[in-house]
Scaffold this active site. Structure first.
Site, PDB file in Angstrom:
ATOM      1  N   GLY A  85      41.554  45.870  39.381  1.00  0.00           N
ATOM      2  CA  GLY A  85      41.944  44.653  38.442  1.00  0.00           C
ATOM      3  C   GLY A  85      39.727  44.874  38.392  1.00  0.00           C
ATOM      4  O   GLY A  85      38.656  45.167  38.289  1.00  0.00           O
ATOM      5  N   GLY A  86      39.189  43.803  36.557  1.00  0.00           N
ATOM      6  CA  GLY A  86      38.621  43.362  36.428  1.00  0.00           C
ATOM      7  C   GLY A  86      36.961  42.303  36.997  1.00  0.00           C
ATOM      8  O   GLY A  86      37.904  41.398  37.938  1.00  0.00           O
ATOM      9  N   GLU A  89      30.893  47.776  32.240  1.00  0.00           N
ATOM     10  CA  GLU A  89      31.298  48.654  32.026  1.00  0.00           C
ATOM     11  C   GLU A  89      32.703  48.958  30.737  1.00  0.00           C
ATOM     12  O   GLU A  89      32.755  47.562  30.518  1.00  0.00           O
ATOM     13  CB  GLU A  89      32.428  48.151  33.207  1.00  0.00           C
ATOM     14  CG  GLU A  89      33.540  49.252  33.029  1.00  0.00           C
ATOM     15  CD  GLU A  89      34.668  49.273  34.482  1.00  0.00           C
ATOM     16  OE1 GLU A  89      35.057  47.639  34.710  1.00  0.00           O
ATOM     17  OE2 GLU A  89      34.794  49.838  35.069  1.00  0.00           O
ATOM     18  N   GLU A 138      38.549  45.882  44.598  1.00  0.00           N
ATOM     19  CA  GLU A 138      38.558  47.193  43.480  1.00  0.00           C
ATOM     20  C   GLU A 138      38.304  46.228  42.218  1.00  0.00           C
ATOM     21  O   GLU A 138      38.664  46.972  41.349  1.00  0.00           O
ATOM     22  CB  GLU A 138      39.235  48.186  43.848  1.00  0.00           C
ATOM     23  CG  GLU A 138      38.806  49.818  44.154  1.00  0.00           C
ATOM     24  CD  GLU A 138      38.559  50.353  42.330  1.00  0.00           C
ATOM     25  OE1 GLU A 138      37.631  49.930  41.467  1.00  0.00           O
ATOM     26  OE2 GLU A 138      39.830  50.969  41.836  1.00  0.00           O
ATOM     27  N   LEU A 139      36.568  47.005  41.489  1.00  0.00           N
ATOM     28  CA  LEU A 139      36.582  45.945  40.314  1.00  0.00           C
ATOM     29  C   LEU A 139      36.054  47.006  39.156  1.00  0.00           C
ATOM     30  O   LEU A 139      35.474  46.413  38.908  1.00  0.00           O
ATOM     31  CB  LEU A 139      35.561  45.468  40.442  1.00  0.00           C
ATOM     32  CG  LEU A 139      36.229  43.982  41.875  1.00  0.00           C
ATOM     33  CD1 LEU A 139      35.018  42.815  42.218  1.00  0.00           C
ATOM     34  CD2 LEU A 139      38.127  43.507  41.060  1.00  0.00           C
ATOM     35  N   CYS A 169      38.095  53.851  36.545  1.00  0.00           N
ATOM     36  CA  CYS A 169      37.181  52.564  36.924  1.00  0.00           C
ATOM     37  C   CYS A 169      35.599  53.708  37.521  1.00  0.00           C
ATOM     38  O   CYS A 169      34.314  53.193  38.124  1.00  0.00           O
ATOM     39  CB  CYS A 169      37.522  51.863  38.425  1.00  0.00           C
ATOM     40  SG  CYS A 169      37.772  53.264  39.625  1.00  0.00           S
ATOM     41  N   LYS A 215      52.265  42.518  41.753  1.00  0.00           N
ATOM     42  CA  LYS A 215      52.587  42.375  40.189  1.00  0.00           C
ATOM     43  C   LYS A 215      51.560  43.172  39.635  1.00  0.00           C
ATOM     44  O   LYS A 215      49.897  43.244  39.373  1.00  0.00           O
ATOM     45  CB  LYS A 215      51.564  40.399  40.325  1.00  0.00           C
ATOM     46  CG  LYS A 215      52.146  40.325  39.215  1.00  0.00           C
ATOM     47  CD  LYS A 215      50.140  39.111  38.692  1.00  0.00           C
ATOM     48  CE  LYS A 215      49.655  40.126  38.258  1.00  0.00           C
ATOM     49  NZ  LYS A 215      49.765  40.847  37.051  1.00  0.00           N
ATOM     50  N   TRP A 259      46.028  48.359  34.373  1.00  0.00           N
ATOM     51  CA  TRP A 259      47.274  48.653  33.415  1.00  0.00           C
ATOM     52  C   TRP A 259      46.762  50.501  33.534  1.00  0.00           C
ATOM     53  O   TRP A 259      47.418  50.623  32.818  1.00  0.00           O
ATOM     54  CB  TRP A 259      46.604  48.733  32.328  1.00  0.00           C
ATOM     55  CG  TRP A 259      45.471  47.180  31.837  1.00  0.00           C
ATOM     56  CD1 TRP A 259      45.404  46.102  32.033  1.00  0.00           C
ATOM     57  CD2 TRP A 259      44.277  48.728  31.363  1.00  0.00           C
ATOM     58  NE1 TRP A 259      43.749  46.196  31.010  1.00  0.00           N
ATOM     59  CE2 TRP A 259      43.830  47.607  30.969  1.00  0.00           C
ATOM     60  CE3 TRP A 259      44.406  49.972  31.502  1.00  0.00           C
ATOM     61  CZ2 TRP A 259      42.623  47.814  30.569  1.00  0.00           C
ATOM     62  CZ3 TRP A 259      43.365  50.263  30.281  1.00  0.00           C
ATOM     63  CH2 TRP A 259      42.709  49.603  30.519  1.00  0.00           C
ATOM     64  N   ASN A 260      45.805  51.106  34.107  1.00  0.00           N
ATOM     65  CA  ASN A 260      45.205  52.191  33.486  1.00  0.00           C
ATOM     66  C   ASN A 260      46.050  52.868  34.795  1.00  0.00           C
ATOM     67  O   ASN A 260      46.206  54.124  34.005  1.00  0.00           O
ATOM     68  CB  ASN A 260      43.642  52.086  33.417  1.00  0.00           C
ATOM     69  CG  ASN A 260      42.893  51.181  35.131  1.00  0.00           C
ATOM     70  OD1 ASN A 260      43.168  50.944  36.018  1.00  0.00           O
ATOM     71  ND2 ASN A 260      42.026  52.487  36.056  1.00  0.00           N
TER      72      ASN A 260
HETATM   73  O1  TXE Z   1      41.932  43.394  33.513  1.00  0.00           O
HETATM   74  P1  TXE Z   1      42.310  42.074  34.618  1.00  0.00           P
HETATM   75  P2  TXE Z   1      41.749  43.435  32.317  1.00  0.00           P
HETATM   76  C1  TXE Z   1      38.231  46.574  33.914  1.00  0.00           C
HETATM   77  C2  TXE Z   1      37.327  47.196  32.260  1.00  0.00           C
HETATM   78  C3  TXE Z   1      38.276  46.341  31.923  1.00  0.00           C
HETATM   79  C4  TXE Z   1      38.588  45.005  31.644  1.00  0.00           C
HETATM   80  C5  TXE Z   1      39.134  43.623  31.665  1.00  0.00           C
HETATM   81  O2  TXE Z   1      36.452  47.121  31.769  1.00  0.00           O
HETATM   82  O3  TXE Z   1      38.119  46.142  30.002  1.00  0.00           O
HETATM   83  O4  TXE Z   1      38.485  44.935  33.530  1.00  0.00           O
HETATM   84  O5  TXE Z   1      39.966  43.863  31.689  1.00  0.00           O
HETATM   85  C6  TXE Z   1      45.623  40.053  36.920  1.00  0.00           C
HETATM   86  N1  TXE Z   1      44.466  35.798  39.425  1.00  0.00           N
HETATM   87  N2  TXE Z   1      39.368  46.528  34.677  1.00  0.00           N
HETATM   88  O6  TXE Z   1      41.507  42.252  31.047  1.00  0.00           O
HETATM   89  O7  TXE Z   1      42.557  41.290  34.017  1.00  0.00           O
HETATM   90  C7  TXE Z   1      46.118  41.482  36.195  1.00  0.00           C
HETATM   91  O8  TXE Z   1      47.499  40.395  35.027  1.00  0.00           O
HETATM   92  C8  TXE Z   1      45.541  36.981  39.481  1.00  0.00           C
HETATM   93  C9  TXE Z   1      38.782  47.120  35.443  1.00  0.00           C
HETATM   94  O9  TXE Z   1      42.921  43.922  31.145  1.00  0.00           O
HETATM   95  O10 TXE Z   1      41.606  41.976  35.386  1.00  0.00           O
HETATM   96  C10 TXE Z   1      46.557  42.589  36.108  1.00  0.00           C
HETATM   97  O11 TXE Z   1      47.856  42.753  36.852  1.00  0.00           O
HETATM   98  N3  TXE Z   1      45.491  38.060  39.097  1.00  0.00           N
HETATM   99  C11 TXE Z   1      39.566  47.748  36.558  1.00  0.00           C
HETATM  100  C12 TXE Z   1      45.173  42.335  36.745  1.00  0.00           C
HETATM  101  O12 TXE Z   1      44.577  41.156  37.409  1.00  0.00           O
HETATM  102  C13 TXE Z   1      44.486  38.083  37.743  1.00  0.00           C
HETATM  103  C14 TXE Z   1      41.082  48.393  35.833  1.00  0.00           C
HETATM  104  C15 TXE Z   1      43.940  42.895  36.498  1.00  0.00           C
HETATM  105  O13 TXE Z   1      43.980  42.708  34.751  1.00  0.00           O
HETATM  106  C16 TXE Z   1      44.513  36.983  37.019  1.00  0.00           C
HETATM  107  C17 TXE Z   1      41.138  47.185  34.919  1.00  0.00           C
HETATM  108  C18 TXE Z   1      44.143  35.845  37.492  1.00  0.00           C
HETATM  109  N4  TXE Z   1      43.572  35.039  37.221  1.00  0.00           N
HETATM  110  C19 TXE Z   1      40.705  46.613  34.373  1.00  0.00           C
HETATM  111  N5  TXE Z   1      43.752  37.371  35.653  1.00  0.00           N
HETATM  112  C20 TXE Z   1      39.484  49.857  37.638  1.00  0.00           C
HETATM  113  N6  TXE Z   1      38.859  48.708  38.847  1.00  0.00           N
HETATM  114  O14 TXE Z   1      40.037  49.673  37.672  1.00  0.00           O
HETATM  115  C21 TXE Z   1      44.231  38.654  35.921  1.00  0.00           C
HETATM  116  N7  TXE Z   1      44.885  39.179  36.698  1.00  0.00           N
END
Ligand code: TXE
Length: 498
Positions: free
Chosen positions: A234-235, A391, A256-257, A290, A181, A157-158
């Site tokens: 994502g996370g 983080e 990229e995590l 990130c 997605k 989302w960021n």
């Molecule tokens: O991210 P999620 P969240 C980090 C940051 C944040 C933490 C949690 O520290 O506090 O992650 O954030 C999809 N299978 N970053 O929970 O859930 C989800 O729908 C497949 C770092 O909001 O990881 C979304 O599209 N997909 C980061 C995407 O993953 C899945 C950016 C990211 O969301 C899934 C964001 C699954 N099981 C958060 N579960 C960066 N690297 O920039 C979730 N998703």
């Protein structure tokens, strides 16, 4: 620069058609500044994932895209870049409303994003294999590159549009087809982008968007046997799920995590410049990046002077409506993230760190309806505290002192992450030494948060796998094929390896 009213209702985009989700349901997307729903997003499920993957597979294997010359693919990419530039204002407004990003930042991003499509469009017809001077008689051996196949691109989302672009541009240039997605919190801009994909003339099924929740569609998408590659940002926890799913049929994977990046300020640094650089690393985008430079490693001899200047300047940051060009710090994108940041702040206090700035939700009237956290600074942090290791993904800086350079490098490297690092020094020898000693995918010296379509981006250690942007990114979406052609008169001894 105006908000869309009333609530906008989106459809998903599958096989070149705008359609309702199989569930028939939508969910609300919230404007983080107003704290109110502004759009309705389709709640897709496994049935939509199946349809999108099937459409992507068909487009990959049959029809116009499958037989399209790479030069034509390049033209389509460049056309998409031009359309994004044309619609930059509209796309920026959508992102601000959905995500809370500053309009000023989005205008900057959107004037630059087309470059990814131009660069990778240009690269599409320059992917050359090689002829191998093989050590065997009457044999001709060469390599070629082929698209890896159907790509599942999952974005957070960021920075929804930018992070989608980092995946789409090289994947399309490579000839892949894609199911995207976006995050359930910020799906609108990716759906808006598909209108431009249609207008650019991409064949049906090349790009598809399914929207919904991680558990409901992220799981079926990443475990789908019809997907060949996953590109995920994502996370860390979600990344682990995705990697586990990918392992079931050995899908190719880019992750990229995130990170816990350090900014190292040495005693010879230009203090005014480094103060601004550290502010840009942690408070720009409200720390929701990130590459947030969330640990300041500062030499003890300049600690007090630096902090005085830092707090004086950071304290002037204007918080408020992200649509206003005057605003410098916007809201947190999601309520969940807002709560997480506040929990991290409490955790730091409980660990004994000293809060010298912020440390609470914003109380100014212009921030009353949104999820705002004041820019926050913790002093007297030790690198082993959780606030220095985990983080936060928000505007929270941990300040850690060092005495020796070696100590600074050791602390900078002592987290599970390795995404970015900043170095502030006027000593060239120190700058080169730091660049070599820091275990991070990007090291910035006397600058921070610079990115480019030309520069590979990605992480060491738990920050991820693979690289986005730069020439090497396209190889993340290609398979190498080696072709052997014999013009021997006869097959030599069939029982012996040739
Ligand atoms: O991210 P999620 P969240 C980090 C940051 C944040 C933490 C949690 O520290 O506090 O992650 O954030 C999809 N299978 N970053 O929970 O859930 C989800 O729908 C497949 C770092 O909001 O990881 C979304 O599209 N997909 C980061 C995407 O993953 C899945 C950016 C990211 O969301 C899934 C964001 C699954 N099981 C958060 N579960 C960066 N690297 O920039 C979730 N998703």
């Amino acid at each position: 620069m105006s908000r869309i009213q009333p609530t906008k209702r989106y459809q998903c985009f599958i096989g070149g058609r705008w359609c309702e989700p199989a569930s028939g349901q939508h969910f609300e997307s919230i404007d983080p500044f107003l704290g109110k729903p502004w759009a309705l997003i389709p709640r897709c499920d496994g049935r939509d994932v199946d349809a999108a993957v099937a459409a992507a597979r068909t487009a990959l294997e049959r029809g116009e895209w499958a037989s399209m010359h790479p030069s034509r693919r390049g033209q389509l990419l460049r056309r998409l870049g031009e359309l994004i530039a044309r619609d930059a204002d509209r796309l920026a407004s959508v992102e601000v409303q959905d995500n809370g990003k500053l309009y000023a930042e989005m205008r900057g991003q959107l004037s630059y994003l087309p470059q990814w499509f131009h660069y990778f469009g240009g690269l599409a017809d320059k992917i050359e294999g090689s002829v191998i001077p093989i050590d065997k008689q009457d044999m001709f051996t060469f390599t070629s590159y082929e698209p890896v196949g159907v790509v599942a691109a999952i974005t957070p989302w960021n920075s929804p549009l930018m992070l989608a672009t980092w995946k789409l541009a090289p994947a399309l240039a490579a000839g892949c087809t894609i199911v995207i997605k976006p995050s359930e919190f910020t799906s609108a801009s990716t759906l808006e982008l598909m209108k431009l994909v249609e207008e650019a003339g991409f064949p049906a099924g090349v790009l598809n968007v399914v929207t919904g929740f991680g558990a409901e569609i992220g799981e079926p998408l990443t475990s789908h046997p019809g997907v060949d590659k996953i590109a995920f940002t994502g996370g860390e926890e979600s990344g682990r799920h995705v990697a586990h799913n990918a392992a079931q049929n050995f899908k190719r994977l880019t992750l990229e995590l995130g990170g816990k990046s350090a900014q190292l300020v040495f005693p010879d640094a230009d203090l005014d410049k480094s103060v601004k650089g550290v502010i840009s690393g942690i408070f720009a985008a409200t720390g929701q990046t990130c590459i947030a430079g969330s640990r300041l490693l500062i030499h003890e001899s300049i600690h007090d002077e630096f902090l005085d200047k830092f707090i004086a300047l950071a304290g002037t940051a204007r918080m408020g409506d992200p649509m206003s060009m005057e605003t410098q710090v916007g809201p947190i994108t999601t309520q969940r993230q807002f709560q997480r940041i506040l929990t991290c702040i409490e955790m730091a206090r409980a660990e004994g760190a000293e809060c010298v700035m912020g440390g609470r939700p914003a109380t100014r009237p212009e921030c009353a309806d949104g999820w705002f956290v004041e820019p926050t600074v913790f002093m007297n942090v030790s690198n082993s505290m959780r606030i220095a290791q985990e983080e936060v993904f928000g505007p929270v800086l941990s300040v850690i002192r060092f005495r020796e350079d070696d100590e600074a490098y050791a602390m900078a490297n002592d987290t599970p992450y390795g995404l970015g690092a900043g170095v502030w020094t006027t000593d060239q020898r120190r700058a080169f030494t730091a660049a070599k000693r820091l275990r991070a995918g990007t090291v910035w010296t006397n600058t921070y948060r610079s990115v480019s379509y030309m520069a590979p981006f990605g992480g060491f250690k738990n920050s991820g796998i693979g690289r986005e942007s730069g020439q090497e990114a396209i190889y993340e979406y290609l398979e190498t094929k080696c072709v052997w052609m014999s013009y021997e008169k006869d097959v030599p001894n069939p029982f012996v390896m040739r």
